[in-house]
Enzyme design. Sequence first.
Site, short mmCIF file in Angstrom:
data_model
loop_
_atom_site.label_atom_id
_atom_site.label_comp_id
_atom_site.label_asym_id
_atom_site.label_seq_id
_atom_site.Cartn_x
_atom_site.Cartn_y
_atom_site.Cartn_z
N PRO A 76 0.84 -1.20 0.00
CA PRO A 76 0.00 0.00 0.00
C PRO A 76 0.88 1.25 0.00
O PRO A 76 1.89 1.30 0.69
CB PRO A 76 -0.80 -0.10 1.30
N GLY A 82 6.67 1.12 3.60
CA GLY A 82 7.94 1.06 2.88
C GLY A 82 7.84 1.06 1.37
O GLY A 82 8.76 0.60 0.70
N SER A 83 6.73 1.61 0.82
CA SER A 83 6.61 1.53 -0.65
C SER A 83 7.66 2.39 -1.34
O SER A 83 8.21 1.98 -2.36
CB SER A 83 5.19 1.89 -1.12
N ALA A 85 10.70 3.21 -0.20
CA ALA A 85 12.01 2.57 -0.06
C ALA A 85 12.10 1.37 -1.01
O ALA A 85 13.13 1.16 -1.66
CB ALA A 85 12.24 2.12 1.38
N ALA A 86 11.02 0.61 -1.11
CA ALA A 86 11.02 -0.54 -2.02
C ALA A 86 11.18 -0.07 -3.46
O ALA A 86 11.91 -0.67 -4.25
CB ALA A 86 9.75 -1.36 -1.85
N ASP A 128 14.30 1.64 6.32
CA ASP A 128 13.37 1.13 5.32
C ASP A 128 14.12 0.48 4.15
O ASP A 128 13.76 -0.60 3.68
CB ASP A 128 12.48 2.26 4.77
#
Length: 294
Positions: A76, A82-83, A85-86, A128
């Site tokens: 989400p 952590g979107s 950072a991902a 993160d």
Amino acid sequence: MYGRAWGKLILCGEHAVVYGYPAMASAVDRGLEVALSPVEGPTRLVGGIADASLRMAMELALPEYGVAMRISSTIPQGRGMGSSAALSVAMVRAAIAWQGDCLPEASLVFRRSLALERVFHGNPSGVDNTVAMSGALVYFKKGDAGMARSITPDGPIPLVVLDTGLYSDTAAMVAAVKERASSSAHIFRRMGQLVDLAVGSLHDHAALGGIFDENHSLLQALGVSAPELDELVALARASGALGAKLSGSGGGGVVIALAPEPAGRRLLRRAMARGINAFTVSQPTTPQPVGLPD
Ligand code: PMV
């Protein structure tokens, strides 16, 4: 070419980690993938609209011409999971693969992805990114004497995530805490102690739940909770969770509840009956070694 990274939840120590105290965070079984393919003309995002931050991150990470980037994600967005950072880690991995380097040093991916994360969040601690890279449960400390190591829990940590539906603005929350930082040293110190206690309590869910509860009170005292977060924490506790706290920068985003069965199912049922987006997460089963930040 592909780059992939994990989503995450901070179990203990958010905000204090920016000031050099430890944090413990876990990857979750959600992730993000960046796919790069050749295209005529300027580099661009396909299948979505790039906002100003994403455009800047793409300029930093990718060649100016010839690359089409597509993002697929089950994390989400804007919820403290952590979107960004991902996305940073996956973009860096994909860009390195695009250049033909197949086995980049973890420290290189960490450094480059942190530079991208700064575009999204200003002054990230790096926790993160470390978790997004490793897919592990991680003990993390930033700075010159910083360190990151993966922790192997004795068994799964039974977490239920409750989503406020509100955007969590990490840069704004971190900036707000900075204004109060000098008068909050005692809060940061206690948060750091809780992280060390939590690492020793992973097998003892009752103790870990108590640590979640105290960590949430400290985050309230720091001014980063919100009525919507406090309500979800109360719902979790009333449903039999052993502890609950906001996770991430706060102001919105998600609450995590430590809820072994049957409390987990009860909490999910009650949350869903109230129209709250609630779901369980588990720790990935194939984590990578944690890369030490430079
Ligand atoms: O991006 P979020 O909401 O998961 O927050 C990151 C955690 C903070 O400690 C608040 C900031 C940081 O960089 O560590």
